[in-house]
Design a protein around this motif. Sequence first.
Motif, PDB file in Angstrom:
ATOM      1  N   GLN A 306       0.820  -1.214   0.000  1.00 13.48           N
ATOM      2  CA  GLN A 306       0.000   0.000   0.000  1.00 13.48           C
ATOM      3  C   GLN A 306       0.854   1.263   0.000  1.00 13.48           C
ATOM      4  OE1 GLN A 306      -3.885  -0.938   2.530  1.00 13.48           O
ATOM      5  NE2 GLN A 306      -2.075  -1.888   3.479  1.00 13.48           N
ATOM      6  N   GLN A 308       3.980   3.382  -1.723  1.00 14.63           N
ATOM      7  CA  GLN A 308       4.411   3.506  -3.110  1.00 14.63           C
ATOM      8  C   GLN A 308       5.766   2.837  -3.351  1.00 14.63           C
ATOM      9  OE1 GLN A 308       2.631   4.761  -5.722  1.00 14.63           O
ATOM     10  NE2 GLN A 308       0.976   4.839  -4.211  1.00 14.63           N
ATOM     11  N   THR A 334      -3.802  -5.048  -2.466  1.00 18.36           N
ATOM     12  CA  THR A 334      -3.783  -4.167  -3.641  1.00 18.36           C
ATOM     13  C   THR A 334      -4.146  -4.911  -4.924  1.00 18.36           C
ATOM     14  OG1 THR A 334      -1.403  -4.564  -3.852  1.00 18.36           O
ATOM     15  CG2 THR A 334      -2.081  -2.608  -2.606  1.00 18.36           C
ATOM     16  N   ASN A 335      -4.558  -6.188  -4.741  1.00 15.03           N
ATOM     17  CA  ASN A 335      -4.968  -7.023  -5.895  1.00 15.03           C
ATOM     18  C   ASN A 335      -3.872  -7.140  -6.952  1.00 15.03           C
ATOM     19  OD1 ASN A 335      -7.620  -7.519  -4.908  1.00 15.03           O
ATOM     20  ND2 ASN A 335      -8.226  -5.459  -5.593  1.00 15.03           N
ATOM     21  N   GLU A 336      -2.617  -7.269  -6.492  1.00  9.70           N
ATOM     22  CA  GLU A 336      -1.489  -7.444  -7.405  1.00  9.70           C
ATOM     23  C   GLU A 336      -1.078  -8.908  -7.459  1.00  9.70           C
ATOM     24  OE1 GLU A 336       1.615  -4.201  -7.271  1.00  9.70           O
ATOM     25  OE2 GLU A 336       0.504  -3.695  -5.444  1.00  9.70           O
TER      26      GLU A 336
END
Length: 447
Positions: A306, A308, A334-336
């Motif tokens: 979350q 950067q 973060t759905n990565e």
Amino acid sequence: MSHSESTICALASSIGKGGIGVVRVSGPLCQAIAEQMLGFVPKARYAHYGSFFNQDKVEIDQGIALYFPGPHSFTGEDVLEFQGHGGISVMRSLLESAIGLGAQAATPGEFSKRAFLNGKMDLVQAEAVADLIDANSEQASRSALRSLTGVFSAQVNALTRSIIDLRIFVEATIDFSDEEIDFLQSEQVKEKTQAIKVEIEQILHSANQGAILREGLNVAIAGKPNAGKSSLLNALTQRSSAIVTDIAGTTRDVLRETIHINGMPLNIIDTAGLHDSDDVVEQEGIKRARDVIANADVVLMMYDAQDQNPDFSLLPDNIQYKNLLIIKNKVDLTNESIEKTMVDGSTQLSICAKETKGIELLRQELSDIAGLDSGAEGVVLARKRHIIALEESQNSINNALLQLEGGAVELMAEDLRHAGVAMGSITGEFSSDDLLGEIFSSFCIGK
């Protein structure tokens, strides 16, 4: 001939209760001690069952006695062994009886040291005895056994011989410099020197792998509080080694766990979260974390997906010299994807430590960093001093090549001498008493 006139004794089996305990005696008083404690001198290399007695002829125990006359023994001296019941009291009584009859309590590694001094093994083989005992994986055991049986010593001795032969050849050109033939102008010297350089590089590669097998790779997990460092430690060890909560700063001290990947030991170190804190206890934890990170072989820089980017300013200044892996954690939030990417020249692994997703990707990456070939048969269990000696020899050979190109014959011969001395220190051909004392003091008593 033995290098010692004293007789030593020690417990050669593990300390504590056991089915069998072994007391080992080495030195010129072995026969006299056997006469007193057994009533006879055992036949060489035969197992004799009977009673063990103290100086007052009181029976201590019953068991097996073995006698190995020197020089055909482990130490090269007369050796006597009592194999009895492994009770603490029994073993103590056997030792006290041997000491009462003139033996001295052995110091750590004294049996192996006598074996070395009496020419029964070289220094590499003596160290391999301790390494075989301490080996914590099957591959480490196999590598230690290779050293114990003389594989590493044979490689070092052959290379030392090549260096000596080349040095003799070079020095001959100095003694006969007025002759018409200039040996140094031939390609033969350059080819021989370069061949030695390649051999050293090959042995050094094997030794570096062996050092990893023996000592393990130190892997520090670094990052801000609540980045998931403790979850990663638990995922790698596959148990709840560290307390995991949603409260930032839960880990305030250094936690260490050892795991194995393809037979390679990895010392995983969880550290306190790196940040500015007014808490005195937390400040000490952060200080310790920085020390661990600065001395680690590999640093896992972990950050929350979350965020950067990871905050590299938190790391010690010398981090640019480390093997650095960026760990992007909590990618489920973060759905990565679980994946491996490159970020500014560094490898980044996107994982979810809490759900152990991407952990196998990390294990493979750590294995690749170590460069350890789990199927390699040529790895020997090397020590740090072996690597230092090989590197010194390597530097001297590189300098010798430079001197050859510049035509400085005398300087080349001196570099070759330094290379030979460095190689000889590995097997103990050129070893100081201080070095021997340092090496054997790390052994367990009875070895």
